[in-house]
Design a protein around this motif. Structure first.
Motif, PDB file in Angstrom:
ATOM      1  N   SER A  33       0.843  -1.196   0.000  1.00 31.27           N
ATOM      2  CA  SER A  33       0.000   0.000   0.000  1.00 31.27           C
ATOM      3  C   SER A  33       0.880   1.248   0.000  1.00 31.27           C
ATOM      4  N   SER A  34       0.351   2.288  -0.527  1.00 34.66           N
ATOM      5  CA  SER A  34       1.123   3.517  -0.621  1.00 34.66           C
ATOM      6  C   SER A  34       1.082   4.276   0.694  1.00 34.66           C
ATOM      7  N   PHE A  35       2.074   5.090   0.891  1.00 32.98           N
ATOM      8  CA  PHE A  35       2.064   5.958   2.054  1.00 32.98           C
ATOM      9  C   PHE A  35       2.234   7.382   1.568  1.00 32.98           C
ATOM     10  N   ARG A  36       1.696   8.323   2.314  1.00 32.21           N
ATOM     11  CA  ARG A  36       1.704   9.718   1.885  1.00 32.21           C
ATOM     12  C   ARG A  36       2.648  10.524   2.741  1.00 32.21           C
ATOM     13  N   ARG A  37       3.337  11.391   2.075  1.00 29.01           N
ATOM     14  CA  ARG A  37       4.245  12.325   2.725  1.00 29.01           C
ATOM     15  C   ARG A  37       3.637  13.704   2.541  1.00 29.01           C
ATOM     16  N   ARG A  38       3.114  14.287   3.568  1.00 26.50           N
ATOM     17  CA  ARG A  38       2.439  15.577   3.435  1.00 26.50           C
ATOM     18  C   ARG A  38       3.466  16.690   3.479  1.00 26.50           C
ATOM     19  N   ILE A  39       3.926  17.062   2.291  1.00 22.22           N
ATOM     20  CA  ILE A  39       4.870  18.167   2.178  1.00 22.22           C
ATOM     21  C   ILE A  39       4.312  19.119   1.125  1.00 22.22           C
ATOM     22  N   GLU A  51       0.405  18.220  -3.010  1.00 22.01           N
ATOM     23  CA  GLU A  51       0.761  17.242  -1.987  1.00 22.01           C
ATOM     24  C   GLU A  51       1.656  16.157  -2.603  1.00 22.01           C
ATOM     25  N   GLN A  52       2.807  15.924  -1.979  1.00 21.80           N
ATOM     26  CA  GLN A  52       3.726  14.897  -2.457  1.00 21.80           C
ATOM     27  C   GLN A  52       3.451  13.601  -1.710  1.00 21.80           C
ATOM     28  N   TRP A  53       3.462  12.499  -2.454  1.00 25.62           N
ATOM     29  CA  TRP A  53       3.309  11.201  -1.817  1.00 25.62           C
ATOM     30  C   TRP A  53       4.004  10.138  -2.645  1.00 25.62           C
ATOM     31  N   THR A  54       4.364   9.061  -1.974  1.00 23.83           N
ATOM     32  CA  THR A  54       5.123   7.985  -2.601  1.00 23.83           C
ATOM     33  C   THR A  54       4.248   6.742  -2.682  1.00 23.83           C
ATOM     34  N   GLU A  55       4.216   6.139  -3.864  1.00 29.24           N
ATOM     35  CA  GLU A  55       3.474   4.901  -4.076  1.00 29.24           C
ATOM     36  C   GLU A  55       4.483   3.770  -4.251  1.00 29.24           C
ATOM     37  N   ILE A  56       4.328   2.725  -3.463  1.00 26.74           N
ATOM     38  CA  ILE A  56       5.229   1.576  -3.549  1.00 26.74           C
ATOM     39  C   ILE A  56       4.658   0.609  -4.572  1.00 26.74           C
ATOM     40  N   LEU A  57       5.416   0.357  -5.637  1.00 24.59           N
ATOM     41  CA  LEU A  57       4.977  -0.594  -6.650  1.00 24.59           C
ATOM     42  C   LEU A  57       5.447  -2.001  -6.323  1.00 24.59           C
ATOM     43  N   PRO A  61      11.865  -6.352  -7.447  1.00 25.21           N
ATOM     44  CA  PRO A  61      12.832  -5.269  -7.279  1.00 25.21           C
ATOM     45  C   PRO A  61      12.128  -4.031  -6.749  1.00 25.21           C
ATOM     46  N   ARG A  62      12.879  -3.193  -6.076  1.00 24.04           N
ATOM     47  CA  ARG A  62      12.293  -1.987  -5.486  1.00 24.04           C
ATOM     48  C   ARG A  62      11.887  -1.011  -6.571  1.00 24.04           C
ATOM     49  N   ALA A  63      10.627  -0.595  -6.513  1.00 19.66           N
ATOM     50  CA  ALA A  63      10.108   0.357  -7.496  1.00 19.66           C
ATOM     51  C   ALA A  63       9.085   1.257  -6.809  1.00 19.66           C
ATOM     52  N   PHE A  64       9.275   2.561  -6.950  1.00 21.40           N
ATOM     53  CA  PHE A  64       8.409   3.543  -6.330  1.00 21.40           C
ATOM     54  C   PHE A  64       7.992   4.577  -7.359  1.00 21.40           C
ATOM     55  N   ILE A  65       6.840   5.205  -7.130  1.00 25.98           N
ATOM     56  CA  ILE A  65       6.424   6.368  -7.908  1.00 25.98           C
ATOM     57  C   ILE A  65       6.351   7.536  -6.931  1.00 25.98           C
ATOM     58  N   TYR A  66       7.050   8.610  -7.239  1.00 28.27           N
ATOM     59  CA  TYR A  66       7.022   9.817  -6.415  1.00 28.27           C
ATOM     60  C   TYR A  66       6.060  10.803  -7.065  1.00 28.27           C
TER      61      TYR A  66
END
Length: 104
Positions: A33-39, A51-57, A61-66
């Motif tokens: 599940s994704s987590f949100r970074r409130r910046i 609002e910036q947030w990071t989605e974990i794919l 292998p490690r893959a994220f969407i910023y």
């Protein structure tokens, strides 16, 4: 020998080359599940970011969407810097081995 192997393993863990699976009782180990970074920041003259947030794919292998990594104005500025250096992409002609326009 065991001491040396332990040191090598610790070095690999410290460098991030090897990772140990970490799970807690609160969440399943494969929870992606994704987590949100409130910046919400304002860049100097380059617009307001959403609002910036990071989605974990994936973890392996490690893959994220910023999401909202840059503001629209920051993207336009980077594109304007790169545009003078851009050129049309080509493909290799299988008969001649030379580069050619892909539309021909």
């Amino acid at each position: 020998m065991l001491f040396v192997l332990s040191l090598v393993l610790l070095m690999l863990l410290a460098l991030g080359i090897v990772s140990l699976p970490i799970s807690s009782d609160d969440s399943p180990p494969n929870d992606l599940s994704s987590f949100r970074r409130r910046i919400i920041t304002r860049s100097k003259g380059l617009g307001e970011r959403k609002e910036q947030w990071t989605e974990i794919l994936s973890w392996e292998p490690r893959a994220f969407i910023y999401h909202n990594f840059l503001s629209k104005e920051e993207c336009e500025y980077m594109i304007s810097l790169a545009k003078p250096h851009m050129k049309k992409s080509t493909v290799v002609d299988s008969k001649t081995g030379r580069s050619k326009d892909s539309r021909r």
